[in-house]
Design a protein around this motif. Sequence first.
Motif, PDB file in Angstrom:
ATOM      1  N   GLY A  81      41.389  37.291  17.280  1.00  0.00           N
ATOM      2  CA  GLY A  81      40.423  38.385  18.054  1.00  0.00           C
ATOM      3  C   GLY A  81      41.053  38.743  19.380  1.00  0.00           C
ATOM      4  N   THR A  82      40.226  39.357  20.232  1.00  0.00           N
ATOM      5  CA  THR A  82      40.709  40.075  21.375  1.00  0.00           C
ATOM      6  C   THR A  82      39.548  40.096  22.296  1.00  0.00           C
ATOM      7  OG1 THR A  82      41.719  42.005  22.390  1.00  0.00           O
ATOM      8  CG2 THR A  82      40.201  42.379  20.646  1.00  0.00           C
ATOM      9  N   LYS A  83      40.118  40.162  23.796  1.00  0.00           N
ATOM     10  CA  LYS A  83      39.246  40.098  24.774  1.00  0.00           C
ATOM     11  C   LYS A  83      39.647  40.705  26.075  1.00  0.00           C
ATOM     12  CE  LYS A  83      37.151  35.521  24.517  1.00  0.00           C
ATOM     13  NZ  LYS A  83      38.057  34.575  23.649  1.00  0.00           N
ATOM     14  N   LEU A  84      38.857  41.359  26.734  1.00  0.00           N
ATOM     15  CA  LEU A  84      38.956  41.919  28.174  1.00  0.00           C
ATOM     16  C   LEU A  84      38.959  40.875  29.367  1.00  0.00           C
ATOM     17  CD1 LEU A  84      38.026  45.606  27.947  1.00  0.00           C
ATOM     18  CD2 LEU A  84      40.162  44.814  28.223  1.00  0.00           C
ATOM     19  N   ARG A  85      39.556  40.583  30.010  1.00  0.00           N
ATOM     20  CA  ARG A  85      39.535  39.726  31.198  1.00  0.00           C
ATOM     21  C   ARG A  85      39.440  40.406  32.625  1.00  0.00           C
ATOM     22  NH1 ARG A  85      41.047  33.852  31.716  1.00  0.00           N
ATOM     23  NH2 ARG A  85      41.828  33.417  33.830  1.00  0.00           N
ATOM     24  N   TYR A  86      38.439  39.841  33.411  1.00  0.00           N
ATOM     25  CA  TYR A  86      38.476  40.426  34.536  1.00  0.00           C
ATOM     26  C   TYR A  86      38.543  39.531  35.704  1.00  0.00           C
ATOM     27  CZ  TYR A  86      36.977  43.411  38.663  1.00  0.00           C
ATOM     28  OH  TYR A  86      36.651  43.806  39.948  1.00  0.00           O
ATOM     29  N   HIS A  87      39.250  39.649  36.575  1.00  0.00           N
ATOM     30  CA  HIS A  87      39.447  38.475  37.834  1.00  0.00           C
ATOM     31  C   HIS A  87      38.476  39.027  38.804  1.00  0.00           C
ATOM     32  CE1 HIS A  87      42.832  36.290  35.942  1.00  0.00           C
ATOM     33  NE2 HIS A  87      42.368  35.265  36.761  1.00  0.00           N
ATOM     34  N   LEU A  88      37.436  38.201  39.193  1.00  0.00           N
ATOM     35  CA  LEU A  88      36.467  38.357  40.363  1.00  0.00           C
ATOM     36  C   LEU A  88      37.088  38.160  41.539  1.00  0.00           C
ATOM     37  CD1 LEU A  88      33.061  37.159  38.551  1.00  0.00           C
ATOM     38  CD2 LEU A  88      33.783  39.444  38.882  1.00  0.00           C
ATOM     39  N   LYS A  89      38.023  36.903  41.609  1.00  0.00           N
ATOM     40  CA  LYS A  89      38.624  36.379  42.653  1.00  0.00           C
ATOM     41  C   LYS A  89      39.851  35.829  42.282  1.00  0.00           C
ATOM     42  CE  LYS A  89      38.093  34.075  47.208  1.00  0.00           C
ATOM     43  NZ  LYS A  89      38.723  35.121  47.839  1.00  0.00           N
ATOM     44  N   ARG A  90      40.919  35.912  42.681  1.00  0.00           N
ATOM     45  CA  ARG A  90      42.261  35.006  42.414  1.00  0.00           C
ATOM     46  C   ARG A  90      42.785  34.858  43.875  1.00  0.00           C
ATOM     47  NH1 ARG A  90      46.351  37.742  38.692  1.00  0.00           N
ATOM     48  NH2 ARG A  90      45.222  36.524  37.125  1.00  0.00           N
TER      49      ARG A  90
END
Length: 259
Positions: free
Chosen positions: A132-141
Amino acid sequence: MKYFFCKFIFLFLIVGYFDRLPAQTLNIAKKYLQSDSIKWATNITLGGTLLQQGARSLSLSNSFNLVHFGAKNQTQLIAQLNRGRAEKKDFIHNGFIHLRYTLRHRKKLSYELFSQAQYDHIRRLSARYVAGTKLRYHLKRSTKLDLALASGMMYESENWLLLTDSVLNLQTINSYKSSSYIHFHTELSPTLDWIAIIYYQARWDNFFKPRVLLDSFLVLKITKKLSINLNVDLWHDANPIVANDRWIYELTYGLGLTF
């Protein structure tokens, strides 16, 4: 077993990259993500597993993690094998192997391609294949906290040995599912990291009866290369194939070596 790995290689050629349990490599990833250099990192863990799944068992657990941190993209390989005895008579034999590829892994918004191949003879799961596939968003790093959300879709194919009229029959179940997770990684102290990931996987036609998984890791750093790892997995399936698989928990402990 030969058929299992042949099919895994075939999936690898089609999909290109595989994924399972990203938290297993996060404890070796953090120090490299702050740098623009291209590096390889490897983590090997040897330990044991206390598993409650119908019967209680004690087994040996071995895992191998390999990560490549590129200037723009990231590749991960994870493999694990567990073997042992349950209640002095039932033999434990399960494992998985996977790869994952993340595009623009240093950016707030990144894109993941993933898949997985695994088996679990105790549960009569002959093989499970996921892609499968995903979009990943970093809220904080930051060096102290990493918080991210990811959502996408996956295709799952499972081969089960199910008992029908006292006869074991192989049944294949194929489905498309949504797949999302929340990832949390914090440094509790200079020597102790806590990583937690909650997954939500559900069929499109039955979205509110999901499979929910919690992976929680404590990593105690003894030296720069040596650590003690404690992993707790909690699994809940609203529509399990096997009735006693509705709730599963697993405690894994081990000694990790990073280089």
